[in-house]
Structure formats: C-alpha cells, structure tokens
Design a protein around this motif. Sequence first.
Motif, PDB file in Angstrom:
ATOM      1  N   VAL A  27       0.828  -1.202   0.000  1.00 23.84           N
ATOM      2  CA  VAL A  27       0.000   0.000   0.000  1.00 23.84           C
ATOM      3  C   VAL A  27       0.861   1.250   0.000  1.00 23.84           C
ATOM      4  N   GLN A  28       0.517   2.185  -0.894  1.00 28.56           N
ATOM      5  CA  GLN A  28       1.000   3.552  -0.770  1.00 28.56           C
ATOM      6  C   GLN A  28      -0.215   4.391  -0.418  1.00 28.56           C
ATOM      7  N   ALA A  29      -0.083   5.222   0.602  1.00 29.25           N
ATOM      8  CA  ALA A  29      -1.257   5.933   1.109  1.00 29.25           C
ATOM      9  C   ALA A  29      -0.875   7.322   1.577  1.00 29.25           C
ATOM     10  N   GLY A  30      -1.826   8.227   1.465  1.00 27.87           N
ATOM     11  CA  GLY A  30      -1.618   9.585   1.936  1.00 27.87           C
ATOM     12  C   GLY A  30      -2.940  10.306   2.074  1.00 27.87           C
ATOM     13  N   GLY A  31      -2.820  11.596   2.299  1.00 25.44           N
ATOM     14  CA  GLY A  31      -3.979  12.433   2.569  1.00 25.44           C
ATOM     15  C   GLY A  31      -3.901  12.924   3.999  1.00 25.44           C
ATOM     16  N   GLY A  32      -3.461  14.166   4.191  1.00 22.24           N
ATOM     17  CA  GLY A  32      -3.388  14.710   5.548  1.00 22.24           C
ATOM     18  C   GLY A  32      -2.041  14.601   6.218  1.00 22.24           C
ATOM     19  N   VAL A  33      -1.000  14.164   5.512  1.00 20.47           N
ATOM     20  CA  VAL A  33       0.333  14.095   6.113  1.00 20.47           C
ATOM     21  C   VAL A  33       0.896  15.512   6.213  1.00 20.47           C
ATOM     22  N   ARG A  34       1.156  15.950   7.437  1.00 21.61           N
ATOM     23  CA  ARG A  34       1.638  17.306   7.655  1.00 21.61           C
ATOM     24  C   ARG A  34       2.982  17.333   8.374  1.00 21.61           C
ATOM     25  N   LYS A  35       3.258  16.327   9.215  1.00 22.30           N
ATOM     26  CA  LYS A  35       4.459  16.319  10.047  1.00 22.30           C
ATOM     27  C   LYS A  35       5.024  14.915  10.113  1.00 22.30           C
ATOM     28  N   VAL A  36       6.247  14.793  10.655  1.00 18.64           N
ATOM     29  CA  VAL A  36       6.925  13.506  10.657  1.00 18.64           C
ATOM     30  C   VAL A  36       6.163  12.469  11.468  1.00 18.64           C
ATOM     31  N   ALA A  37       5.440  12.897  12.495  1.00 19.05           N
ATOM     32  CA  ALA A  37       4.639  11.945  13.271  1.00 19.05           C
ATOM     33  C   ALA A  37       3.578  11.289  12.395  1.00 19.05           C
ATOM     34  N   ASP A  38       3.048  12.027  11.418  1.00 20.14           N
ATOM     35  CA  ASP A  38       2.065  11.452  10.486  1.00 20.14           C
ATOM     36  C   ASP A  38       2.717  10.379   9.619  1.00 20.14           C
ATOM     37  N   VAL A  39       3.938  10.648   9.181  1.00 19.89           N
ATOM     38  CA  VAL A  39       4.677   9.655   8.403  1.00 19.89           C
ATOM     39  C   VAL A  39       4.824   8.371   9.203  1.00 19.89           C
ATOM     40  N   HIS A  40       5.213   8.509  10.475  1.00 23.31           N
ATOM     41  CA  HIS A  40       5.421   7.334  11.313  1.00 23.31           C
ATOM     42  C   HIS A  40       4.122   6.590  11.553  1.00 23.31           C
ATOM     43  N   ARG A  41       3.018   7.307  11.685  1.00 23.07           N
ATOM     44  CA  ARG A  41       1.732   6.629  11.896  1.00 23.07           C
ATOM     45  C   ARG A  41       1.379   5.751  10.704  1.00 23.07           C
TER      46      ARG A  41
END
Length: 242
Positions: free
Chosen positions: A78-92
């Motif tokens: 899966v490649q997924a996104g939408g709403g990534v704003r900060k590095v914590a979002d990347v880690h989630r």
Amino acid sequence: MKPDIIPAIDLRAGRVVRLAQGDYARQTIYPDDPVALAAGYAAAGARWLHVVDLDGAQAGGFANLPVIEALARSGLRVQAGGGVRKVADVHRLLDAGVERVVLGSVAIREPSRVASWLERHGGERFTIALDTRWEEDRWTLPSAGWTQAEARTLDELAPWYAAHGARHLLCTDIQRDGMLAGFNLALYRHLADIAPGLAVQASGGARSVEDIQAAGTAGAAGVILGRALLEGRFTLTEALVA
C-alpha cells in the motif's frame, strides 16, 4: 515500457468514493466495501494499492486510519496519503503497514522538510504527489485536496525532488481526474524531460487499456486506476495483461 498497474481506493468517511476534478461537492459513492475491494484486486493479480484519505487531504489528520490499516493487511503493498503534515504522520502510516507514504500538500509547501524525511527514511518509502492544473501558461500545484493555490510550480519542484532523493512521483492532471478523458500524455512526456530520474505514476482519466499502453509509451512507470475499474470500463485482469 509496460507500466505497473496500481488500483486506487479513495476514502471518505470510511466509504469508497470518487471526486470529479477534485471537487468535494461532485462526489460519487460506491457500494463496495474497501477491504473486500482490495482483496479482489489482490486476487486478480495486483501488487500495489493506492489509497487516499480524502477527509485527511481536506482537513488534516487521519479520519480513515483504521481502514488504511486493514487495507495494509489485504495482501497488497500500500502507498497511502492524505493529511500528512508532520513527521509523526509519516510514522503513523508506516506503523500502520503502509510501504510508501504519499506526500502532497506538505511536499508543495515545505520541500526542505520533506527532503529531511527522504534522507532519514530513503526515497523508496515515499511517493511525492505533485497533482497539477494548467493555469496561466504553467503547471500550477494546488494543495489541501486541490482547494488552495500555491506559488510553486511543477517545473520547479519535480526536478528539485529528483535532485533531493525522491524516487517516485505521482502526478495527476486535475482537469482530467475522474472524467474518463484519457491520460494527459503531453504532461508525462514533459515530466520525463524535466525529471528523468523519477519513476512517474500517471493518474487521472484512464478509460481503456489503450490509455494504459499510451501512458507507458509516454514515459510513465506506473498508472493509477480508479473510476474505470469501479465502473467496469475494463477489468483489472485486462489492465494487467495490456
């Protein structure tokens, strides 16, 4: 070149939807369960799945994270996104099982920050999404779910990311997205000229297997298929053997 076939699932309030030209007011809701749909794609032979959290793209956060986690267990990469704003979002997202994090608005607004993520995690863990619209004789880069204008252009950022460690670029001609009008082949030939080091994923407008073949000829390394599959214009099996 035969491009990779990547079916897409756009999520809004946990449901499978498609927007016409990125307009949240022009939404089509499909009855498919997203996890069952992904399982069907895996059974047909797909290897990758592209997932967009439209709620997150519009407002930030991950309203659809439980569904994304389930999709990451579907047997597809899966490649997924939408709403990534900060590095914590990347880690989630990485912790949820996502293999490539799709970076859209933040990649347009804060390229230096994104470059630091590329350096830390490697270019294979990200897909830079530079979705574009032809306006005033240039390829502009709207952000926030294609609702806000930005100053940077495609011709500025695509080569910049190629030089700063990116490996994968997803580019949608917004005016064709969800319109079944065929890919903008001139756009992908242009990207092959200005950023030859990037593996470009074509998105927006696929209506036939001939469109997939044409995208490969224009230099696309992958094609994103959404509405055409959902509405049965052709099957995933037909796309995979095209």
